[in-house]
Write an enzyme that holds these catalytic residues in place. Structure first.
Site, mmCIF file in Angstrom:
data_model
loop_
_atom_site.group_PDB
_atom_site.id
_atom_site.type_symbol
_atom_site.label_atom_id
_atom_site.label_comp_id
_atom_site.label_asym_id
_atom_site.label_seq_id
_atom_site.Cartn_x
_atom_site.Cartn_y
_atom_site.Cartn_z
ATOM 1 N N LYS A 28 33.884 -17.371 28.285
ATOM 2 C CA LYS A 28 34.776 -17.424 29.457
ATOM 3 C C LYS A 28 35.293 -18.843 29.703
ATOM 4 O O LYS A 28 36.432 -19.018 30.138
ATOM 5 C CB LYS A 28 34.062 -16.876 30.698
ATOM 6 N N TYR A 69 28.257 -15.581 26.903
ATOM 7 C CA TYR A 69 29.312 -15.188 27.861
ATOM 8 C C TYR A 69 29.972 -16.404 28.507
ATOM 9 O O TYR A 69 31.200 -16.488 28.585
ATOM 10 C CB TYR A 69 28.662 -14.305 28.932
ATOM 11 N N ASP A 77 38.960 -2.251 18.708
ATOM 12 C CA ASP A 77 38.042 -3.369 18.911
ATOM 13 C C ASP A 77 38.940 -4.596 19.016
ATOM 14 O O ASP A 77 39.603 -4.971 18.044
ATOM 15 C CB ASP A 77 37.097 -3.485 17.708
ATOM 16 N N VAL A 78 38.975 -5.227 20.177
ATOM 17 C CA VAL A 78 39.941 -6.308 20.378
ATOM 18 C C VAL A 78 39.627 -7.546 19.532
ATOM 19 O O VAL A 78 40.472 -8.418 19.372
ATOM 20 C CB VAL A 78 40.071 -6.715 21.864
HETATM 21 N N1 LIG Z 1 32.178 -6.534 36.826
HETATM 22 C C1 LIG Z 1 31.989 -7.804 37.112
HETATM 23 O O1 LIG Z 1 31.195 -8.145 38.005
HETATM 24 C C2 LIG Z 1 32.759 -8.868 36.384
HETATM 25 C C3 LIG Z 1 32.627 -10.179 36.843
HETATM 26 C C4 LIG Z 1 33.311 -11.189 36.198
HETATM 27 C C5 LIG Z 1 34.113 -10.906 35.118
HETATM 28 N N2 LIG Z 1 34.219 -9.617 34.676
HETATM 29 C C6 LIG Z 1 35.069 -9.386 33.523
HETATM 30 O O2 LIG Z 1 35.946 -8.329 33.774
HETATM 31 C C7 LIG Z 1 36.296 -7.698 32.548
HETATM 32 C C8 LIG Z 1 36.166 -6.197 32.715
HETATM 33 O O3 LIG Z 1 34.811 -5.893 32.941
HETATM 34 P P1 LIG Z 1 34.377 -4.655 33.859
HETATM 35 O O4 LIG Z 1 33.629 -5.192 34.995
HETATM 36 O O5 LIG Z 1 35.529 -3.789 34.107
HETATM 37 O O6 LIG Z 1 33.305 -3.991 32.900
HETATM 38 P P2 LIG Z 1 33.309 -2.620 32.098
HETATM 39 O O7 LIG Z 1 32.074 -2.661 31.309
HETATM 40 O O8 LIG Z 1 33.555 -1.515 33.039
HETATM 41 O O9 LIG Z 1 34.576 -2.767 31.152
HETATM 42 C C9 LIG Z 1 34.552 -3.519 29.986
HETATM 43 C C10 LIG Z 1 35.466 -2.861 28.999
HETATM 44 O O10 LIG Z 1 35.532 -3.651 27.803
HETATM 45 C C11 LIG Z 1 35.477 -2.775 26.701
HETATM 46 N N3 LIG Z 1 35.034 -3.517 25.508
HETATM 47 C C12 LIG Z 1 33.881 -4.198 25.325
HETATM 48 N N4 LIG Z 1 33.884 -4.774 24.109
HETATM 49 C C13 LIG Z 1 35.060 -4.466 23.537
HETATM 50 C C14 LIG Z 1 35.661 -4.755 22.282
HETATM 51 N N5 LIG Z 1 35.058 -5.516 21.355
HETATM 52 N N6 LIG Z 1 36.889 -4.255 22.023
HETATM 53 C C15 LIG Z 1 37.524 -3.494 22.936
HETATM 54 N N7 LIG Z 1 37.015 -3.195 24.134
HETATM 55 C C16 LIG Z 1 35.797 -3.667 24.425
HETATM 56 C C17 LIG Z 1 34.548 -1.660 27.121
HETATM 57 O O11 LIG Z 1 34.717 -0.521 26.328
HETATM 58 C C18 LIG Z 1 35.010 -1.471 28.560
HETATM 59 O O12 LIG Z 1 36.130 -0.629 28.619
HETATM 60 C C19 LIG Z 1 35.375 -8.280 31.475
HETATM 61 O O13 LIG Z 1 36.087 -9.224 30.706
HETATM 62 C C20 LIG Z 1 34.295 -8.965 32.288
HETATM 63 O O14 LIG Z 1 33.728 -10.070 31.626
HETATM 64 C C21 LIG Z 1 33.565 -8.586 35.288
#
Ligand SMILES: NC(=O)c1ccc[n+]([C@@H]2O[C@H](COP(=O)([O-])OP(=O)(O)OC[C@H]3O[C@@H](n4cnc5c(N)ncnc54)[C@H](O)[C@@H]3O)[C@@H](O)[C@H]2O)c1
Length: 265
Positions: free
Chosen positions: A169, A165, A69-70
């Site tokens: 961010k 969120y 858990d980060v």
């Molecule tokens: N997918 C999008 O459209 C999008 C857009 C903008 C930003 N993001 C950002 O990109 C990053 C990756 O998201 P993604 O799209 O790959 O989504 P995803 O849901 O596929 O991946 C998110 C990951 O974060 C992990 N996670 C969540 N809470 C955690 C915690 N407390 N400790 C450790 N791990 C944790 C999950 O297990 C998962 O592996 C995120 O920071 C997200 O905010 C995604």
């Protein structure tokens, strides 16, 4: 023609948080395939993390997965301890772990909800960045540290229901800029990547509902959502020697979605 593979400095070691899914997964695989030993974190899905490790090792790379858990200080310490014992000092860090907005308006948002998201999306990068810097302080130079924080276009563009969120961010954007200034004399570059709509489990609802996907993609000037691999390519560039001298900036990757505000006004 096969595209050229990105090359990294010898002895580079990477940590990718959230490496079992979406953008983190794609980044870990590309880094591993490029020959960088990778430690990826997973939160819940050990099988998915193991599959990423298997894919990297099958391609001839080195990887390990650890549950973390980060937002938990002790878990982040253990993560880096393990990575250092296994592969050596960690100089590349990608903070991809994160939770999506709850969509809850402030009057209904419990403190625990807000806290959970801030912990994952903002405490997480604080804890991992701090540990990378501390680890490199006791490592032999050159350090060539590179940090990439996965932010969001919502670091700038607010939405009703996104106070958790969007605040996280927005904070991450300033964490990135502040650390870039602080760490430049140590030759550690800190940059952000701000994705728009990327087809990962974070957009599961759109992936499951073609009408929703069509409607959302129609709002993107490029005409489609992005892929995790496209974001990973940008992350790898920022981690690589090609990006030397780039620090303190956030690169938007969104097909021009974030430029569409206030159209027709
Ligand atoms: N997918 C999008 O459209 C999008 C857009 C903008 C930003 N993001 C950002 O990109 C990053 C990756 O998201 P993604 O799209 O790959 O989504 P995803 O849901 O596929 O991946 C998110 C990951 O974060 C992990 N996670 C969540 N809470 C955690 C915690 N407390 N400790 C450790 N791990 C944790 C999950 O297990 C998962 O592996 C995120 O920071 C997200 O905010 C995604």
């Amino acid at each position: 023609m096969t595209p050229p593979t990105m090359t990294f400095r010898p002895a580079s070691v990477a940590i990718v948080t959230g490496g079992e899914s979406g953008i983190g997964r794609a980044t870990a695989i590309k880094l591993g395939r490029a020959g960088v030993p990778v430690v990826l974190t997973y939160f819940k899905d050990a099988d998915a993390a193991d599959a990423v490790v298997a894919e990297i090792t099958h391609a001839g790379g080195q990887a390990a997965a650890i549950a973390a858990d980060v937002g938990d200080e002790a878990a982040v310490e253990s993560l880096f301890d393990l990575a250092e014992r296994r592969f050596g000092p960690v100089n590349l860090l990608v903070n991809s772990a994160g939770l999506n907005m709850t969509g809850v308006m402030i009057e209904d948002m419990a403190l625990a909800q807000f806290d959970r998201l801030i912990r994952a999306d903002l405490y997480g990068p604080f804890l991992t960045c701090r540990r990378l810097v501390r680890g490199l302080a006791s490592a032999a130079p050159p350090h060539d540290g590179r940090i990439v924080n996965i932010s969001s276009i919502h670091e700038n563009a607010p939405r009703p229901g996104g106070v958790d969120y969007d605040a996280a961010k927005g904070g991450l954007a300033q964490l990135t800029r502040t650390l870039a200034l602080e760490l430049a004399p140590k030759a550690i570059a800190v940059n952000g990547v701000a994705p728009g709509m990327i087809l990962t489990p974070m957009n599961q609802s759109a992936l499951d509902h073609p009408d929703e996907l069509r409607r959302k993609q129609a709002a993107i000037p490029w005409g489609r959502a992005g892929t995790p691999e496209e974001v990973a390519d940008l992350v790898l560039f920022l981690l690589s020697p090609l990006a030397d001298y780039i620090t303190g900036t956030t690169v938007t990757i969104d097909g021009a979605l974030s430029l569409t505000v206030a159209q027709g006004a």
